[in-house]
Enzyme design. Structure first.
Site, short mmCIF file in Angstrom:
data_model
loop_
_atom_site.label_atom_id
_atom_site.label_comp_id
_atom_site.label_asym_id
_atom_site.label_seq_id
_atom_site.Cartn_x
_atom_site.Cartn_y
_atom_site.Cartn_z
N ASP A 1 0.85 -1.19 0.00
CA ASP A 1 0.00 0.00 0.00
C ASP A 1 0.88 1.25 0.00
OD1 ASP A 1 0.70 -0.83 2.71
OD2 ASP A 1 -0.50 0.87 3.39
N GLU B 1 0.00 -0.91 5.79
CA GLU B 1 1.03 -0.39 6.69
C GLU B 1 0.90 1.11 6.88
OE1 GLU B 1 4.98 1.18 7.95
OE2 GLU B 1 3.82 1.63 6.17
#
Length: 473
Positions: free
Chosen positions: A90, A153
């Site tokens: 991400d 994250e």
């Protein structure tokens, strides 16, 4: 030719393929957002995740998918141990002002360009191609080499929590390629909390502070702040407008005001930065509170809160006046960042992000702050907490990674680092951040025009290949 020379030659053979694979995954705008359904972080994050799993299967690796919350790629070993590489797919939102398409995956002038090249798709791809080269050269690891793929994250780590609950075994040691070289041996403790106070109802006529808003995340220096004031007595806002002009002229503040109906809006522009490094930013909330402290408000609760802010926080970045300043030899000084403010006629709330030294604990921070805030009637609402992690320079994992880094860079000056940021090293035991930013490189993660040089991509891939070879044999 020794084995590692063979691996480096194989990496060179696969260089164009690695750059092309990275460019492909960079074209996926994988900003995570919590969603209902089979893709818990959205279709784009899922697309990036599936690309990695498909690539791994094509190369003959084993894969595991924890219900699309995260997963891993395994290079099976003959023994029972696991060496982990913990990365994420991400990215943070792209923002404005780019000189090239943030999701273009452009390869130009020796650089691969796009959001995620440094944080963390580029380093993840480097680790994957390190595994691929080891496998193609016939390496048979004793410990399984596991590339763990996190999917949120940059937000709440819910995916990593879910993955760890649904996987049979965790790494015995390893690294996350999501920090700095030479190696990050420690990460400060992180707490997020609110300082809050309710206000009594104001009486009489005069200048009223109607609202204050600023910032959008606890872990960022706010680059904007806005206040609305209302004069309920006769008269206008000429004196305030003059004070705004003087603040611009005399102090260079980026402050403006404009009438909105019967009220006056005061806005401040600052400079954003990571909450772990607030000295690199300009806190718009602190500028605004300093200015508001010059005004005479009839709502005493708001006036008292402003006085508290300017007396006990102001521009302090180490918690000096609010009672939590501390430091140690291992990790340096505490870092104090006001990330957000919300204030209206009824209450005020500051959201604060503190990174405290590795030898301290959260209770010590809260105790110090509480002694200062209590006389003001301000409460502490505790939120997120991540305990510090730390390994000494003579720890076997640190020594191995440092040796590999020094061999490939010739850098004998740099020493293990302790940072205020938080990485997936906190998610499991015996993991440390190892790269991918080299000393002296600009900090491009989370910034516009994020890119990685093809040369550095290859260098980190060689480093990761040897590190995995040494840890897994």
């Amino acid at each position: 030719m020794d084995f590692l020379e063979q691996v480096n030659r194989k990496l060179e053979e696969n260089r164009l393929e690695m750059e092309t694979s990275l460019a492909e995954i960079l074209r996926v705008p994988s900003v995570a957002s919590s969603q209902e359904g089979v893709y818990p972080f959205g279709e784009h994050v899922q697309q990036a995740f599936q690309l990695m799993l498909d690539n791994a299967k094509d190369e003959g690796f084993e894969t595991f998918n924890a219900d699309n919350y995260g997963g891993h790629i395994d290079f099976p070993g003959e023994g029972t141990g696991i060496v982990g590489v913990v990365g994420h797919l991400d990215v943070v939102p792209e923002g404005d002002g780019w000189d090239f398409a943030p999701y273009g995956g452009e390869i130009k002038d020796g650089y691969i360009c796009g959001r995620g090249t440094m944080d963390d798709k580029g380093p993840v791809m480097a680790a994957f191609y390190a595994m691929k080269a080891l496998k193609e050269c016939g390496f048979v690891p004793e410990s399984t080499i596991r590339l763990i793929l996190g999917l949120d994250e940059e937000t709440n780590w819910e995916g990593m929590d879910y993955y760890l609950e649904h996987v049979d075994s965790k790494p015995d040691c390893g690294f996350t390629p999501d920090g700095d070289f030479p190696v990050i041996s420690g990460e400060k403790g992180i707490i997020v909390f609110d300082l809050a106070r309710k206000f009594p109802q104001s009486q009489g006529k005069g200048l009223v502070l109607s609202s204050v808003r600023g910032g959008n995340a606890a872990n960022s220096v706010p680059d904007f702040a806005r206040a609305v004031v209302i004069n309920t007595a006769e008269g206008g806002y000429d004196s305030i407008k003059e004070m705004v002009a003087e603040a611009r002229r005399e102090k260079g503040r980026k402050i403006n005001c404009r009438g909105t109906g019967k009220s006056l809006e005061i806005t401040v522009s600052g400079k954003s930065a990571h909450g772990a490094k607030p000295e690199q930013g300009v806190n718009a909330v602190s500028i605004l509170m300093e200015f508001l402290g010059q005004l005479d408000f009839i709502n005493d609760g708001a006036a008292d809160f402003i006085s508290f802010y300017n007396s006990c926080i102001g521009y302090d970045l180490g918690g000096e006046r609010i009672g939590c300043a501390m430091e140690d030899d291992e990790s340096g000084k505490l870092v104090f960042n006001v990330g957000m403010i919300e204030l209206d006629k009824k209450a005020a709330k500051l959201t604060v992000n503190v990174r405290y030294p590795v030898t301290a604990d959260a209770d010590k921070v809260y105790d110090g702050i509480g002694k200062v805030t209590e006389p003001y009637g301000i409460g502490i609402i505790k939120g997120k907490h991540q305990a510090p992690i730390f390994k000494s320079a003579d720890d076997p994992l640190i020594k191995t990674l440092m040796d590999v880094y020094r061999k490939h860079t010739g850098d004998r000056e740099s020493e293990p680092l302790v940072i205020g940021g938080g990485t997936y090293a906190r998610a499991m035991d015996n993991i440390v951040a190892f790269g991918a930013r080299f000393p002296g490189e600009p900090e491009l993660g989370h910034q516009k025009n994020e890119k990685i040089s093809a040369e550095n991509l290859m260098k980190m891939t060689r480093i990761y290949a040897e590190a995995l070879y040494l840890l897994a044999r």
